[in-house]
Design an enzyme around this catalytic site. Structure first.
Site, PDB file in Angstrom:
ATOM      1  N   ASP A  73      43.261-107.519  23.977  1.00 44.65           N
ATOM      2  CA  ASP A  73      43.409-106.755  22.745  1.00 44.65           C
ATOM      3  C   ASP A  73      43.256-107.669  21.527  1.00 44.65           C
ATOM      4  O   ASP A  73      43.485-108.878  21.613  1.00 44.65           O
ATOM      5  CB  ASP A  73      44.812-106.125  22.767  1.00 44.65           C
ATOM      6  CG  ASP A  73      45.086-105.257  21.571  1.00 44.65           C
ATOM      7  OD1 ASP A  73      44.139-104.639  21.041  1.00 44.65           O
ATOM      8  OD2 ASP A  73      46.256-105.174  21.172  1.00 44.65           O
ATOM      9  N   ASP A 123      49.592-105.307  23.403  1.00 39.37           N
ATOM     10  CA  ASP A 123      50.970-105.179  22.902  1.00 39.37           C
ATOM     11  C   ASP A 123      51.469-103.732  22.961  1.00 39.37           C
ATOM     12  O   ASP A 123      52.605-103.476  22.559  1.00 39.37           O
ATOM     13  CB  ASP A 123      51.076-105.707  21.457  1.00 39.37           C
ATOM     14  CG  ASP A 123      50.264-104.875  20.482  1.00 39.37           C
ATOM     15  OD1 ASP A 123      49.098-104.556  20.806  1.00 39.37           O
ATOM     16  OD2 ASP A 123      50.785-104.524  19.406  1.00 39.37           O
ATOM     17  N   ASP A 155      44.405-106.685  17.813  1.00 42.80           N
ATOM     18  CA  ASP A 155      45.528-106.584  16.870  1.00 42.80           C
ATOM     19  C   ASP A 155      46.859-106.925  17.523  1.00 42.80           C
ATOM     20  O   ASP A 155      47.239-106.340  18.535  1.00 42.80           O
ATOM     21  CB  ASP A 155      45.587-105.172  16.286  1.00 42.80           C
ATOM     22  CG  ASP A 155      44.354-104.862  15.454  1.00 42.80           C
ATOM     23  OD1 ASP A 155      43.789-105.801  14.867  1.00 42.80           O
ATOM     24  OD2 ASP A 155      43.946-103.692  15.414  1.00 42.80           O
TER      25      ASP A 155
END
Lengths: 185, 185
Positions: A7, A131, A9
Site C-alpha cells: 500500500d 494499514d 498511504d
C-alpha cells in the site's frame, strides 16, 4: 520469490504526518498526533476538513516518504515480485500525483508493478502490507498490518510497526547487522 | 454472481478506430483497417508513430465507445461484480483521461470497481475479457478473448467477437429477444 502487494498511504507515504502538517499550515491549529490514535482516520479534524485537504490539488504529490520505506522496498523488490497497490481511485486528482510521486521517490518500481484501484478485493498476491482492515480482511494471501494511528485497536493481524520490521519479517540481508539496505538491491 | 474483469482499450473503448482516425487527421493518410489484421498493434503505422499518437495529451479521452459496450456492461454489472481493469500505467497521461472517460461513458461503474495497472498478473477474478494474450495467458480464471485486429491469429481462447456475444455468453436477459439491454439494469 513471493508476490508482495504494498500500500502507499500510511505505508510507503506518511499521509498522517502530511495531513497534520497541511492542517497546521492552512488552519493554524497544531493537532497532537496522539489524538489520532484509536479513532477512524480523519475524525480528529473538524467535520469534512480531512476530506477537503485530501481532495485538494497537490496533496498527494507532497506527502513525505515513510521512514525506511525506500531502502526496504528496494531490497524487497530485488528478491521478490513487488507491486505497489494504492486505492487511488477515490481521489481522481491523486492518480497523476501518485504516479509522479512514485517516479520521484521509488524510480526502481516499474510501471508494470503499479496498481491504482478502488476496492482491493481484486488483488491476488502472496502478501499484502496495508494499514486498513477493509483491505486485509478479504485478502486471500498473508496479510501484514502496517501500524497507523487509526489501526492500533486491531488485533487480528501480524503487525509490522516500521519498515525495519518489514525487512526483518522477510529476512532481508544486511538488516540485522544494521548495514545499509542499499547494498542489497 | 461472478467477478468479471473487463479491459478498456479495444474492448470497452474502440482504440483501433481512434488510432486510425487520429492518424488520418494528423498525418493525412487513410489506412485500410484490414492492414491491421494479424500483425502486432501499431505495426501498420510508420515506425514510432502509433506510440507517439498514444502518448499525446487527449488521445485516451477522445476514444469512441465500443459498439454495444455500455448496454452490456451495465447489464453485466447488475448481475455480477464487474471490475474495469486497464493497463493504463504505461501511458501516465491516460490515468486522468481514462478516469474522466469512464465517468462520462460508464457512470454506473463505481470508483471502487476501477483498476488502472501495468501488468495484470496481480488481478484475481472469475472471468477476464481482454484483447491481449499477455493478459489472458497468466490469468487463473476463465479468459475470454475480445476480438481485435492484432489477435485474429490466436486460437487458444474462447473468443467473443462483439458485446452481443459477451451478452450471450453470460446469458444476459433480453439479449436473444433483441430487446434493449437497458431494461435489465
Amino acid at each position: 520469490m513471493a508476490k508482495i502487494a504494498i500500500d502507499m498511504d500510511n505505508v510507503m507515504a506518511d499521509l498522517t504526518q502530511h495531513l497534520l502538517d497541511v492542517y497546521a499550515r492552512e488552519y493554524g491549529e497544531v493537532i497532537d498526533p496522539v489524538r489520532l490514535n484509536n479513532i477512524p482516520e480523519g475524525s480528529a479534524f473538524p467535520e469534512g476538513v480531512a476530506m477537503k485537504i485530501l481532495s485538494a490539488p497537490g496533496f498527494f504529490r507532497g506527502i513525505p516518504v515513510m521512514a525506511g520505506s525506500q531502502e526496504v522496498v528496494k531490497a524487497l523488490a530485488a528478491q521478490h515480485e513487488v507491486f505497489v497497490v494504492s486505492a487511488a481511485m477515490e481521489f481522481p486528482l491523486s492518480l497523476a500525483e501518485k504516479h509522479a510521486w512514485l517516479e520521484e521517490h521509488f524510480p526502481f518500481i516499474s510501471w508494470k508493478n503499479i496498481v491504482f484501484c478502488g476496492s482491493k478485493t481484486i488483488v491476488e498476491a502472496d502478501y499484502m502490507i496495508d494499514d486498513h482492515d477493509k483491505n486485509l480482511s478479504t485478502f486471500k494471501g498473508t496479510p501484514l498490518l502496517f501500524t497507523a494511528p487509526h489501526n492500533l485497536p486491531l488485533q487480528d493481524y501480524t503487525r509490522v510497526n516500521s519498515w525495519e520490521e518489514v525487512a526483518a519479517y522477510f529476512e532481508l540481508n544486511a538488516v540485522e547487522s544494521g548495514a545499509s539496505l542499499q547494498t542489497v538491491a
